[in-house]
Scaffold this motif. Sequence first.
Motif, PDB file in Angstrom:
ATOM      1  N   GLY A  50      -8.601   8.329  -8.389  1.00 50.46           N
ATOM      2  CA  GLY A  50      -8.635   9.551  -8.447  1.00 50.46           C
ATOM      3  C   GLY A  50      -7.565  10.482  -8.073  1.00 50.46           C
ATOM      4  O   GLY A  50      -7.594  11.707  -8.078  1.00 50.46           O
ATOM      5  N   SER A  51      -6.122   9.955  -7.444  1.00 53.93           N
ATOM      6  CA  SER A  51      -5.110  10.741  -7.198  1.00 53.93           C
ATOM      7  C   SER A  51      -4.120  10.741  -8.054  1.00 53.93           C
ATOM      8  O   SER A  51      -3.220  11.783  -8.130  1.00 53.93           O
ATOM      9  N   GLY A  52      -4.063   9.732  -8.948  1.00 58.96           N
ATOM     10  CA  GLY A  52      -2.855   9.696  -9.745  1.00 58.96           C
ATOM     11  C   GLY A  52      -1.702   9.335  -9.041  1.00 58.96           C
ATOM     12  O   GLY A  52      -0.543   9.085  -9.912  1.00 58.96           O
ATOM     13  N   ASN A  57       3.358  -2.278  -4.112  1.00 60.68           N
ATOM     14  CA  ASN A  57       2.960  -3.569  -3.308  1.00 60.68           C
ATOM     15  C   ASN A  57       4.268  -4.450  -3.406  1.00 60.68           C
ATOM     16  O   ASN A  57       4.669  -4.829  -4.438  1.00 60.68           O
ATOM     17  N   THR A  58       4.436  -5.450  -2.377  1.00 62.58           N
ATOM     18  CA  THR A  58       5.384  -6.574  -2.315  1.00 62.58           C
ATOM     19  C   THR A  58       4.503  -7.478  -1.730  1.00 62.58           C
ATOM     20  O   THR A  58       4.083  -7.513  -0.587  1.00 62.58           O
ATOM     21  N   LYS A  70       2.307  -2.678   1.762  1.00 63.32           N
ATOM     22  CA  LYS A  70       1.740  -1.779   0.693  1.00 63.32           C
ATOM     23  C   LYS A  70       2.423  -0.099   1.203  1.00 63.32           C
ATOM     24  O   LYS A  70       2.505  -0.046   2.563  1.00 63.32           O
ATOM     25  N   HIS A  71       3.088   0.610   0.314  1.00 63.16           N
ATOM     26  CA  HIS A  71       3.664   1.606   0.518  1.00 63.16           C
ATOM     27  C   HIS A  71       3.187   2.596  -0.368  1.00 63.16           C
ATOM     28  O   HIS A  71       3.119   2.748  -1.741  1.00 63.16           O
ATOM     29  N   GLY A  72       2.353   3.762  -0.040  1.00 65.33           N
ATOM     30  CA  GLY A  72       1.785   4.694  -0.677  1.00 65.33           C
ATOM     31  C   GLY A  72       1.192   5.692   0.249  1.00 65.33           C
ATOM     32  O   GLY A  72       1.701   6.105   1.472  1.00 65.33           O
ATOM     33  N   TYR A  91      -2.213   1.985   8.082  1.00 70.00           N
ATOM     34  CA  TYR A  91      -2.012   3.544   8.282  1.00 70.00           C
ATOM     35  C   TYR A  91      -2.579   4.208   7.193  1.00 70.00           C
ATOM     36  O   TYR A  91      -2.288   4.040   6.022  1.00 70.00           O
ATOM     37  N   THR A  92      -3.438   5.298   7.404  1.00 69.69           N
ATOM     38  CA  THR A  92      -4.214   6.129   6.226  1.00 69.69           C
ATOM     39  C   THR A  92      -4.018   7.563   6.530  1.00 69.69           C
ATOM     40  O   THR A  92      -3.593   7.997   7.864  1.00 69.69           O
ATOM     41  N   PRO A  93      -4.224   8.350   5.833  1.00 70.77           N
ATOM     42  CA  PRO A  93      -4.055   9.844   6.146  1.00 70.77           C
ATOM     43  C   PRO A  93      -5.022  10.103   7.201  1.00 70.77           C
ATOM     44  O   PRO A  93      -4.788  11.128   7.965  1.00 70.77           O
TER      45      PRO A  93
END
Length: 148
Positions: A50-52, A57-58, A70-72, A91-93
């Motif tokens: 949904g966000s584009g 990921n490593t 994960k980096h995003g 970590y999440t928003p």
Amino acid sequence: MEKEVLLSISGTHMSDAYQSGADNIEVITPGNYFFKNGKHYVLYDEPEEGSGRVTRNTLTFTDDYLSLTKHGTENSRMIVESLKRNVSDYYTPAGSLHVEMAGEDVAVSEEEGRIHVDCAYGLSINYQQVARCSLKIDICAKEEMSLI
């Protein structure tokens, strides 16, 4: 040497809290594989629904160790080691979660053009056991394309 691969990740999360059965995930995506200093690495991107946006990921693993970084929008590093507990923050928003992975087993098998990784672990979030999990990861050189 880096190789283009096709990566298949399937996982099962058996919920301890709700006894509602299993949640299953499956991801099939292209990636890049390399082996360095005794460790296997797979780099791949995962679209965020949904966000584009994309999460980078490593995946790093040995015969008894698996790490997913994960980096995003959400950032984490989750580690599963045979018979060990590892703690990290996810970590999440909306804030961070304390995550503990109680590793049961990590097994790696290799054959020509393919690598299979199986792991099992207990998952606790914010000090509460929430699930027993298993992951099956298949990595296939693109030229072998018979992964599925």
